[in-house]
Design a protein around this motif. Structure first.
Motif, PDB file in Angstrom:
ATOM      1  N   PHE A  42     -33.864  97.884 126.513  1.00 36.31           N
ATOM      2  CA  PHE A  42     -33.254  96.824 125.701  1.00 36.31           C
ATOM      3  C   PHE A  42     -33.364  95.474 126.405  1.00 36.31           C
ATOM      4  O   PHE A  42     -33.730  94.452 125.801  1.00 36.31           O
ATOM      5  CB  PHE A  42     -31.790  97.163 125.424  1.00 36.31           C
ATOM      6  N   ILE A  43     -33.070  95.454 127.711  1.00 39.68           N
ATOM      7  CA  ILE A  43     -33.149  94.206 128.472  1.00 39.68           C
ATOM      8  C   ILE A  43     -34.590  93.698 128.515  1.00 39.68           C
ATOM      9  O   ILE A  43     -34.853  92.508 128.275  1.00 39.68           O
ATOM     10  CB  ILE A  43     -32.592  94.409 129.898  1.00 39.68           C
ATOM     11  N   MET A  44     -35.528  94.587 128.801  1.00 38.97           N
ATOM     12  CA  MET A  44     -36.934  94.166 128.889  1.00 38.97           C
ATOM     13  C   MET A  44     -37.445  93.651 127.547  1.00 38.97           C
ATOM     14  O   MET A  44     -38.176  92.663 127.485  1.00 38.97           O
ATOM     15  CB  MET A  44     -37.793  95.320 129.398  1.00 38.97           C
ATOM     16  N   ASN A  45     -37.061  94.303 126.459  1.00 38.96           N
ATOM     17  CA  ASN A  45     -37.494  93.862 125.130  1.00 38.96           C
ATOM     18  C   ASN A  45     -36.830  92.557 124.712  1.00 38.96           C
ATOM     19  O   ASN A  45     -37.407  91.780 123.945  1.00 38.96           O
ATOM     20  CB  ASN A  45     -37.184  94.942 124.085  1.00 38.96           C
ATOM     21  N   THR A  46     -35.627  92.302 125.230  1.00 35.87           N
ATOM     22  CA  THR A  46     -34.871  91.121 124.805  1.00 35.87           C
ATOM     23  C   THR A  46     -35.270  89.871 125.576  1.00 35.87           C
ATOM     24  O   THR A  46     -35.455  88.796 124.988  1.00 35.87           O
ATOM     25  CB  THR A  46     -33.353  91.366 124.958  1.00 35.87           C
ATOM     26  N   LEU A 101     -19.243  97.061 121.878  1.00 33.02           N
ATOM     27  CA  LEU A 101     -20.506  96.466 122.310  1.00 33.02           C
ATOM     28  C   LEU A 101     -21.582  96.640 121.238  1.00 33.02           C
ATOM     29  O   LEU A 101     -22.345  95.701 120.959  1.00 33.02           O
ATOM     30  CB  LEU A 101     -20.959  97.106 123.624  1.00 33.02           C
ATOM     31  N   GLY A 102     -21.640  97.839 120.643  1.00 34.89           N
ATOM     32  CA  GLY A 102     -22.602  98.067 119.568  1.00 34.89           C
ATOM     33  C   GLY A 102     -22.396  97.098 118.425  1.00 34.89           C
ATOM     34  O   GLY A 102     -23.366  96.553 117.870  1.00 34.89           O
ATOM     35  N   GLY A 103     -21.119  96.831 118.072  1.00 34.81           N
ATOM     36  CA  GLY A 103     -20.825  95.889 117.000  1.00 34.81           C
ATOM     37  C   GLY A 103     -21.223  94.471 117.361  1.00 34.81           C
ATOM     38  O   GLY A 103     -21.786  93.738 116.527  1.00 34.81           O
ATOM     39  N   GLY A 176     -32.407 103.065 117.912  1.00 31.29           N
ATOM     40  CA  GLY A 176     -32.245 101.680 118.354  1.00 31.29           C
ATOM     41  C   GLY A 176     -31.102 101.569 119.341  1.00 31.29           C
ATOM     42  O   GLY A 176     -30.309 102.504 119.528  1.00 31.29           O
ATOM     43  N   ILE A 177     -30.985 100.417 119.968  1.00 28.62           N
ATOM     44  CA  ILE A 177     -29.967 100.253 120.996  1.00 28.62           C
ATOM     45  C   ILE A 177     -28.560 100.334 120.413  1.00 28.62           C
ATOM     46  O   ILE A 177     -27.637 100.833 121.062  1.00 28.62           O
ATOM     47  CB  ILE A 177     -30.167  98.909 121.751  1.00 28.62           C
ATOM     48  N   ILE A 178     -28.378  99.876 119.183  1.00 31.70           N
ATOM     49  CA  ILE A 178     -27.042  99.942 118.575  1.00 31.70           C
ATOM     50  C   ILE A 178     -26.635 101.390 118.352  1.00 31.70           C
ATOM     51  O   ILE A 178     -25.487 101.782 118.622  1.00 31.70           O
ATOM     52  CB  ILE A 178     -27.025  99.149 117.248  1.00 31.70           C
ATOM     53  N   GLY A 179     -27.572 102.205 117.882  1.00 28.58           N
ATOM     54  CA  GLY A 179     -27.291 103.628 117.717  1.00 28.58           C
ATOM     55  C   GLY A 179     -26.951 104.293 119.045  1.00 28.58           C
ATOM     56  O   GLY A 179     -26.057 105.143 119.114  1.00 28.58           O
ATOM     57  N   VAL A 183     -23.529 106.263 119.988  1.00 28.55           N
ATOM     58  CA  VAL A 183     -23.537 107.640 120.490  1.00 28.55           C
ATOM     59  C   VAL A 183     -22.762 107.729 121.798  1.00 28.55           C
ATOM     60  O   VAL A 183     -21.930 108.630 121.997  1.00 28.55           O
ATOM     61  CB  VAL A 183     -24.988 108.140 120.683  1.00 28.55           C
ATOM     62  N   ASN A 184     -23.019 106.775 122.700  1.00 29.12           N
ATOM     63  CA  ASN A 184     -22.337 106.795 123.997  1.00 29.12           C
ATOM     64  C   ASN A 184     -20.835 106.569 123.839  1.00 29.12           C
ATOM     65  O   ASN A 184     -20.014 107.253 124.455  1.00 29.12           O
ATOM     66  CB  ASN A 184     -22.940 105.731 124.916  1.00 29.12           C
ATOM     67  N   GLY A 185     -20.472 105.586 123.010  1.00 27.43           N
ATOM     68  CA  GLY A 185     -19.054 105.303 122.797  1.00 27.43           C
ATOM     69  C   GLY A 185     -18.319 106.491 122.200  1.00 27.43           C
ATOM     70  O   GLY A 185     -17.223 106.858 122.656  1.00 27.43           O
TER      71      GLY A 185
END
Length: 423
Positions: A42-46, A101-103, A176-179, A183-185
């Motif tokens: 996510f960081i590298m893509n952003t 964070l996802g939101g 995706g990163i939001i998903g 999942v983690n939360g």
């Protein structure tokens, strides 16, 4: 031992409180493993190639700094208030933070700042969770089952990182990163809910309940300082942490890429063998009583581990490398990685179990908080040291020299008069 539940003569797999704690950790650790790998992508893509290293460094600092700052302080709270409330509460809070964070990322509200802030807060609560779990296991598991319990706990962590690392790329592209954040939360929240059913006694402390936070903190530090046996174990552990963690984060990948001319695929395969070796060692400890509480096994493992570590350096001496060839050295590295971590499990689990038994319940949270802090805090110093010398010194010299230091430390700890007492 004071603080143990009155347990029937039953298998550890029939201990509902321990199994609930174990399953809760498996769920949350699996989510965490997927999360950690996905965040890097996510960081590298952003931010792109130019800034990704800096931002990943900031992310790593946000994970590490709370443990260094709050570790000893969190141990005081672990010894003052209900450990069950800490375990359940921190899991629920961390889960809620990561869902938040996802939101925030979905709404594109300062995604990088949100990531760093919530990562820091999550790690802050994690610095309370880990000492609470480490201090609580002896309260829900019979003393005879402690080694097996710690082995199962360690195996679960290794297994979740293997599985999490393997599926993280697939889930990242599917969800995706939001998903991933969701999942983690949710995994943390489910873990917290399952932990509410744990039967964990609130042990009465011998210390004055009206004593101040700082007097309790200083009391814990004074206790550790006055225990020569514990101090020796801590020094031994810190020196090995200073050597092993940085070498396998910096020197090892540089050796594979520049000395053996291997790619990311070969590096990934070799990295996955380390937790496999650790799991094999923990399975053996959990399954064979003859290996448990046996100081001779630990003594032998300490010496052999150092020899295996030296073994990483000998094949890459220029004359040896020319004779063996890069591919053969890589295969040898794969074998050494598994054997090294089997020995490591034979050392870490018995030492950890011995510390749980030796440290009184009223000091246990503070002790493990301090130990976790020092263990985490020594790593950045080691990273700086080995990062510097890895650009100046041949990797073969680093492996052999560091292995000799580890061997000398092993001889020192084995030679202490209270080595048997430690275990």
């Amino acid at each position: 031992m004071e603080g143990f539940l009155k347990l029937k003569q039953e298998s550890i797999f029939q201990n509902k409180s321990f199994m609930l704690l174990l399953m809760g950790q498996i769920v949350s650790n699996l989510g965490n493993a997927v999360h950690s790998v996905a965040v890097s992508w996510f960081i590298m893509n952003t931010v792109g190639k130019e800034l990704s290293g800096t931002y990943m460094g900031i992310f790593g600092a946000c994970v590490l700094i709370p443990y260094i700052i709050c570790g000893p302080l969190s141990g005081v709270y672990v010894d003052r208030i209900s450990r069950k409330k800490i375990i359940v509460g921190t899991d629920l809070i961390r889960g809620s933070l990561i869902v938040l964070l996802g939101g925030l990322v979905y709404l594109n509200i300062y995604p990088m700042i949100s990531l760093f802030t919530i990562t820091f807060l999550s790690a802050l609560f994690g610095s309370f969770f880990n000492p609470a779990v480490d201090a609580s296991i002896p309260n829900i598991v019979a003393e005879k089952d402690l080694t097996q319990a710690n082995s199962l706990n360690g195996m679960s962590r290794q297994l979740t990182w293997i599985i999490g690392g393997a599926i993280s790329g697939f889930l990242y592209y599917k969800l995706g990163i939001i998903g991933i954040f969701l999942v983690n939360g949710i995994s943390f929240i489910l873990s917290g809910i399952s932990e509410t059913f744990i039967k964990l006694p609130h042990v009465k402390k011998e210390s004055n309940e009206s004593s101040s936070f700082w007097s309790d903190f200083k009391g814990g530090v004074k206790y550790v300082k006055n225990q020569k046996t514990l101090m020796r174990v801590m020094v031994f552990s810190l020196v090995l942490n200073f050597i092993y963690s940085p070498i396998f984060q910096i020197v090892f990948p540089k050796t594979l890429k520049f000395t053996l001319d291997m790619g990311a695929r070969e590096y990934g395969i070799l990295q996955s063998l380390f937790p496999v070796g650790a799991m094999l060692g923990m399975v053996a400890l959990s399954s064979f009583k003859v290996l448990q509480d046996n100081h001779r096994v630990v003594k032998l493992a300490i010496l052999i581990q150092s020899i295996f570590f030296i073994g990483f350096g000998i094949p890459i001496i220029s004359t040896m490398l020319d004779h063996l060839g890069n591919s053969n050295v890589y295969i040898l590295y794969c074998i050494l990685a598994v054997l090294l971590m089997i020995c490591n499990a034979f050392i870490n689990i018995p030492f950890f179990t011995a510390l749980q038994k030796k440290v009184p319940d009223e000091y246990r949270g503070r002790f493990f908080g301090l130990l976790n802090t020092l263990s985490q805090g020594i790593v950045p110093i080691g990273l700086g040291f080995y990062g510097f010398i890895s650009d100046l010194v041949l990797p073969s010299v680093i492996f052999i020299g560091s292995g000799i230091v580890a061997l000398l430390m092993g001889v020192w700890i084995i030679g202490t008069t209270d080595f048997k007492e430690i275990l």
